[in-house]
Design a protein around this motif. Structure first.
Motif: not given
Length: 137
Positions: A42-47, A56-63, A92-94, A97-99
């Protein structure tokens, strides 16, 4: 059961023929079990600023980002004639910012099928071949 196996071999053949496109467009790879897998970063610009957001907000954006990736992959697979033949095996979250995303054949778990094939049936065939060779001589 034979129909599912035939459809699986058709799935595997189709995915294998699209291996290069999957790698180029999606950065995804295909393994011997007919699974498509990739690590989505997930690009850091998006987060945005990670320290100003809750986990939880970071996880929701990444999801949402991972879901959008899966939708695009699904559209590609649908154009390959694989409608309703694939499903998500694992997300799976590895890393922060990586899944890891694993997509495979929907009608049965190809991982279990290949494990049985390679770790149970193949040794039985090899052992029985060796025994038959000894019985011949």
């Amino acid at each position: 059961m034979f129909k599912k196996l035939k459809l699986f071999w058709d799935w595997k053949k189709s995915i294998k023929s699209k291996k290069f496109e999957l790698d180029q467009k999606f950065g995804a790879r295909v393994d011997n079990a007919g699974r498509i897998y990739t690590v989505i970063n997930v690009p850091e610009e998006i987060v945005g600023e990670a320290y100003s957001l809750k986990k939880s907000d970071i996880d929701r954006i990444s999801e949402n980002f991972v879901r959008q990736y899966y939708v695009e992959l699904g559209k590609f697979l649908n154009t390959c004639g694989q409608q309703e033949m694939f499903d998500v095996y694992q997300i799976k979250k590895v890393d922060k910012y990586s899944y890891l995303l694993v997509v495979g054949y929907k009608l049965f778990d190809s991982t279990k099928y290949y494990n049985r094939l390679y770790y149970v049936i193949t040794p039985i065939v090899i052992i029985s071949s060796i025994i038959s060779l000894f019985l011949i001589f």
